[in-house]
Motif scaffolding. Structure first.
Motif, mmCIF file in Angstrom:
data_model
loop_
_atom_site.group_PDB
_atom_site.id
_atom_site.type_symbol
_atom_site.label_atom_id
_atom_site.label_comp_id
_atom_site.label_asym_id
_atom_site.label_seq_id
_atom_site.Cartn_x
_atom_site.Cartn_y
_atom_site.Cartn_z
ATOM 1 N N ASN A 109 9.220 8.580 4.745
ATOM 2 C CA ASN A 109 8.424 7.708 5.367
ATOM 3 C C ASN A 109 7.071 7.927 5.795
ATOM 4 O OD1 ASN A 109 10.922 6.590 5.190
ATOM 5 N ND2 ASN A 109 11.402 6.874 7.386
ATOM 6 N N ASN A 110 6.555 8.786 5.434
ATOM 7 C CA ASN A 110 4.940 9.384 5.686
ATOM 8 C C ASN A 110 3.859 8.387 4.984
ATOM 9 O OD1 ASN A 110 5.893 11.325 7.209
ATOM 10 N ND2 ASN A 110 5.769 13.013 5.746
ATOM 11 N N SER A 111 2.938 8.181 5.703
ATOM 12 C CA SER A 111 2.111 7.113 5.281
ATOM 13 C C SER A 111 0.742 7.549 5.643
ATOM 14 C CB SER A 111 2.425 5.908 5.439
ATOM 15 O OG SER A 111 1.168 4.775 5.165
ATOM 16 N N LEU A 112 -0.526 7.496 4.496
ATOM 17 C CA LEU A 112 -1.914 7.423 5.154
ATOM 18 C C LEU A 112 -2.398 6.152 5.073
ATOM 19 C CD1 LEU A 112 -4.703 8.978 5.094
ATOM 20 C CD2 LEU A 112 -4.604 8.779 2.558
ATOM 21 N N VAL A 113 -3.155 5.760 6.188
ATOM 22 C CA VAL A 113 -3.640 4.559 6.209
ATOM 23 C C VAL A 113 -5.173 4.712 6.045
ATOM 24 C CG1 VAL A 113 -4.050 2.874 7.940
ATOM 25 C CG2 VAL A 113 -2.198 3.762 7.953
ATOM 26 N N LEU A 114 -5.523 3.731 5.036
ATOM 27 C CA LEU A 114 -7.020 3.415 4.525
ATOM 28 C C LEU A 114 -7.458 2.294 5.437
ATOM 29 C CD1 LEU A 114 -6.675 3.977 0.678
ATOM 30 C CD2 LEU A 114 -7.033 5.800 2.639
ATOM 31 N N VAL A 115 -8.757 2.186 6.130
ATOM 32 C CA VAL A 115 -9.209 1.078 6.788
ATOM 33 C C VAL A 115 -10.503 0.841 6.266
ATOM 34 C CG1 VAL A 115 -9.921 0.232 9.089
ATOM 35 C CG2 VAL A 115 -8.101 1.828 8.836
ATOM 36 N N VAL A 120 7.436 -1.492 9.177
ATOM 37 C CA VAL A 120 8.471 -1.494 8.775
ATOM 38 C C VAL A 120 8.624 -1.926 7.415
ATOM 39 C CG1 VAL A 120 11.142 -1.945 8.999
ATOM 40 C CG2 VAL A 120 9.709 -1.536 11.040
ATOM 41 N N LEU A 121 9.091 -0.992 6.389
ATOM 42 C CA LEU A 121 9.101 -1.222 5.032
ATOM 43 C C LEU A 121 10.539 -1.283 4.564
ATOM 44 C CD1 LEU A 121 5.857 -0.145 3.593
ATOM 45 C CD2 LEU A 121 6.438 -2.466 3.930
ATOM 46 N N GLY A 122 11.098 -2.036 3.838
ATOM 47 C CA GLY A 122 12.639 -1.735 3.415
ATOM 48 C C GLY A 122 13.610 -1.120 4.414
ATOM 49 N N GLY A 123 13.159 -1.877 5.693
ATOM 50 C CA GLY A 123 14.233 -1.261 6.787
ATOM 51 C C GLY A 123 14.195 0.113 7.163
ATOM 52 N N ARG A 124 12.796 0.465 6.791
ATOM 53 C CA ARG A 124 12.532 2.110 7.247
ATOM 54 C C ARG A 124 11.319 1.964 7.914
ATOM 55 N NH1 ARG A 124 13.013 5.104 1.398
ATOM 56 N NH2 ARG A 124 12.067 6.821 2.606
ATOM 57 N N LYS A 125 10.888 2.661 9.251
ATOM 58 C CA LYS A 125 9.938 2.577 9.959
ATOM 59 C C LYS A 125 8.880 3.545 9.361
ATOM 60 C CE LYS A 125 8.012 3.386 14.537
ATOM 61 N NZ LYS A 125 8.311 3.569 15.913
ATOM 62 N N ILE A 126 7.577 3.035 9.134
ATOM 63 C CA ILE A 126 6.614 3.979 8.505
ATOM 64 C C ILE A 126 5.895 5.192 9.424
ATOM 65 C CG2 ILE A 126 4.267 4.244 7.548
ATOM 66 C CD1 ILE A 126 6.613 3.234 5.625
ATOM 67 N N ASN A 127 5.738 6.127 9.244
ATOM 68 C CA ASN A 127 5.273 7.128 9.985
ATOM 69 C C ASN A 127 3.886 7.573 9.412
ATOM 70 O OD1 ASN A 127 4.910 9.400 11.652
ATOM 71 N ND2 ASN A 127 5.739 11.056 10.239
ATOM 72 N N VAL A 128 2.931 7.033 10.510
ATOM 73 C CA VAL A 128 1.343 7.231 9.962
ATOM 74 C C VAL A 128 1.049 8.652 10.275
ATOM 75 C CG1 VAL A 128 -0.700 6.280 10.256
ATOM 76 C CG2 VAL A 128 1.068 4.719 10.256
ATOM 77 N N TYR A 155 -1.921 0.800 3.387
ATOM 78 C CA TYR A 155 -0.826 1.975 3.589
ATOM 79 C C TYR A 155 -0.583 2.712 2.210
ATOM 80 C CZ TYR A 155 0.175 0.029 8.304
ATOM 81 O OH TYR A 155 0.125 -0.470 9.483
ATOM 82 N N VAL A 156 -0.827 3.857 2.263
ATOM 83 C CA VAL A 156 -0.566 4.737 0.965
ATOM 84 C C VAL A 156 0.786 5.382 1.412
ATOM 85 C CG1 VAL A 156 -1.098 6.602 -0.336
ATOM 86 C CG2 VAL A 156 -3.017 5.092 0.678
ATOM 87 N N ILE A 157 1.900 4.877 0.546
ATOM 88 C CA ILE A 157 3.320 5.312 0.927
ATOM 89 C C ILE A 157 3.642 6.299 -0.257
ATOM 90 C CG2 ILE A 157 3.626 3.387 2.287
ATOM 91 C CD1 ILE A 157 4.924 2.030 -0.129
#
Length: 652
Positions: free
Chosen positions: A409-415, A435-443, A460-462
């Motif tokens: 669920n890890n993610s990199l956020v580009l702003v 939350v994506l696909g029922g899974r909370k994203i961990n930024v 969101y880079v997932i």
């Protein structure tokens, strides 16, 4: 001798003192006149881009006139201070207030008229070159044209200024009694008392403030973390104002505390103090420290402003392309909406043109998933999109950036903050609660580095697995980014594809950097050209202040050297002493101003350090340094001639 002849003789007798005042006034008149001629030129509106120049001139004319007023008032006050002894004698001989006002009026109006006439004549001489440069900038012929209005406007504006000065100047003297006027001009300067604790505290503050600025230089967010910068930003001013305030405090403490302590330490070093003629120039610096501090402080600030403005505008002009491409990432950016059926055809059209015209290029094409319509710019919330890990790495390699590896669920956020705004899109959403696909994203990280400065404001880079899991839930947009080394020549083609692909708000959009390059280049040239004129006015004012201070005590200096020659001081030793004193007096403000200029520009461009390269700033500093050296050589020669002329008269 009539009263008017007496006023004329006064001007002739004080010609050397009036010279710097006259030259500075003449240059102020010349610059105002040249700008007026350009503003009222009948062909100024032939180019669509020249309207920008007209707007700038509209702002510059009153600003430059106001600066001229302040400078002339200050210069006159310094000059009158030097003549207090003369005014005391006139009051002692019985000159009435009416006669005194009349005398001052004649003197100032005479100098003013000569300055106005000289400034207009020099303006006529240099206007041709001014219009030549404008023609080169805006790419349209602008011949020399002169109407009577700029001449009348300049004459009325500056004769009014000199009349105002003539009316105000007697009040600076009439309020003083005869005893004060006679004794003040002969009062010996005393070395200011500088308690050790006070001096050490001053130096401690200097080091502390420099430490804050150096920390801000090393830390990209250091400037924003300064308490003073936060206060300035809260008042809706640019935080660079905090840097100017800090450097102003440092400059004042250097000349009021550090310099005094330095001279005191030199005097206590008896071996150095009594070596050859060191005693004379060190004692002279000590006794004039208080008067010198004020003038050196003002001159340093003016020189800093002059160099900083010129260097900033110069680098902005040189790095116009780099400044534009920073906002665009690539010179051509194409985004295809889900309903776009001509993506392949349009990309092939762009590729064909680039190959046919010999442009080297590379491109990258990546899909993104949009959580909201990217093309809808009227929404209350910022547009959000998803990028897979593999596609992000493909984009990162294309841009020469580091790749990443995401799992689970890890993610990199580009702003992307968007064009012309300082608002942070993350402030408008709960980006940590995605939350994506029922899974909370961990930024795990947020970056503001430009990857896709187009379309959505938040990406969101997932991980690839999560991307494929939710792929069918959101519409797919396709981004195509180009890298073209010589993109600045794509002006016509950029306009063509912008019109071709963006018509009627079709299912695609293209952004091209070359569309903005030519107009931004013209604007930056204009700012640099006109800003250099204004900077030179500040610089001339700075060195004129030094001139006024130097010749304010010339009578006392002549008498001092005359007495020293009686006890065996040789002329070559006098030259060495004068050269050393003048070098410290002229180049210490310039050295401090150069250091402060570099710090200001680096902090000003802390988010884009390549816009303030050391070599380009050094070029500007060298140019101003050459002017300062030439002025130093001229002043040194004039000052020594004045001293030796007095010594020769004493012998005869």
């Amino acid at each position: 001798m009539t009263f008017k002849q007496f006023a004329l003789r006064n001007v002739q007798r004080n010609l050397s003192s009036y010279l710097a005042f006259f030259m500075a006034s003449t240059i102020s008149v010349m610059v105002f006149f040249i700008f007026s001629v350009a503003y009222f030129h009948p062909d100024m509106n032939l180019s669509k881009d020249s309207g920008h120049l007209t707007v700038i001139l509209t702002a510059i004319l009153p600003y430059q006139y106001g600066c001229s007023l302040v400078f002339i008032l200050y210069s006159l006050g310094t000059f009158l201070h030097r003549r207090w002894g003369e005014f005391g004698v006139l009051r002692l001989l019985g000159i009435t207030d009416r006669q005194f006002i009349k005398l001052m009026f004649f003197e100032n109006i005479l100098i003013g008229l000569i300055s106005i006439i000289s400034g207009i004549l020099l303006g006529l001489l240099f206007s041709k070159y001014f219009f030549f440069v404008i023609s080169m900038i805006f790419q349209f012929p602008l011949g020399f044209s002169l109407s009577a209005f700029p001449i009348v406007l300049t004459f009325i504006a500056f004769i009014s200024l000199f009349m105002l000065v003539s009316i105000l100047s007697p009040f600076f003297v009439r309020s003083q009694n005869i005893y004060f006027l006679l004794t003040k001009s002969r009062k010996q300067n005393r070395q200011p008392k500088a308690p050790l604790l006070k001096a050490v505290c001053g130096i401690g503050i200097i080091l502390f403030l420099y430490g804050l600025l150096l920390n801000a230089l090393r830390n990209p967010d250091g400037l924003d973390d300064l308490l003073l910068a936060k206060m300035v930003t809260y008042l809706e001013y640019d935080n660079i104002l905090a840097v100017f305030i800090i450097l102003t405090i440092i400059t004042y403490l250097i000349f009021s505390h550090a310099s005094t302590l330095g001279v005191t330490l030199l005097k206590r070093n008896l071996r150095f103090y009594f070596h050859r003629t060191n005693l004379l120039w060190i004692s002279s610096l000590a006794h004039q420290a208080k008067q010198n501090a004020r003038n050196l402080f003002i001159s340093t600030l003016l020189i800093t402003i002059s160099i900083a403005i010129t260097a900033s505008l110069y680098t902005s002009y040189l790095y116009t392309a780099e400044g534009i491409i920073k906002d665009f990432v690539g010179p051509i950016s194409y985004v295809s909406y889900p309903q776009d059926k001509q993506l392949k055809e349009n990309i092939n059209y762009i590729d064909t043109y680039l190959k046919k015209n010999g442009y080297e290029y590379k491109k990258v094409q990546i899909p993104v998933l949009a959580l909201s319509k990217i093309e809808d710019h009227t929404g209350q919330r910022p547009a959000i999109a998803l990028i897979s890990n593999s596609h992000f790495n493909q984009l990162a390699r294309f841009l020469g950036r580091e790749t990443i590896s995401l799992e689970g669920n890890n993610s990199l956020v580009l702003v992307w903050k968007g064009y012309g705004t300082k608002m942070d899109p993350l402030d408008e959403i709960e980006y940590q609660e995605m939350v994506l696909g029922g899974r909370k994203i961990n930024v795990i990280e947020v970056t503001y580095k430009p990857f896709l400065n187009f379309g959505a404001l938040i990406y969101y880079v997932i991980s690839d697995s999560l991307y494929h899991q939710v792929k069918t839930n959101y519409p797919t947009y396709t981004f195509v980014e180009y890298q073209i080394p010589n993109w600045t020549r794509l002006g016509d083609f950029s306009a063509q594809i912008t019109e071709r692909f963006n018509y009627n708000e079709g299912p695609r959009q293209v952004h091209t950097a070359a569309n903005y390059f030519q107009s931004d280049l013209i604007h930056n040239k204009t700012y640099f050209f006109l800003g250099s004129f204004i900077s030179m006015v500040f610089f001339i004012a700075a060195i004129s202040f030094l001139y006024f201070r130097l010749f304010a005590d010339i009578q006392g200096e002549r008498e001092k050297y005359h007495n020293l020659t009686k006890i065996g001081l040789k002329r070559r030793e006098i030259k060495r002493i004068i050269t050393g004193q003048l070098a410290i007096f002229f180049f210490s403000p310039f050295a401090i101003a150069s250091i402060h200029t570099y710090m200001v520009l680096i902090l000003w461009n802390h988010e884009n350090a390549e816009s303030a390269p050391f070599d380009k700033i050094l070029q500007v500093i060298i140019i101003f340094g050459v002017i300062q050296i030439l002025y130093f050589i001229w002043i040194r020669s004039k000052y020594i001639r004045t001293i030796f002329h007095y010594l020769d008269q004493g012998k005869s």
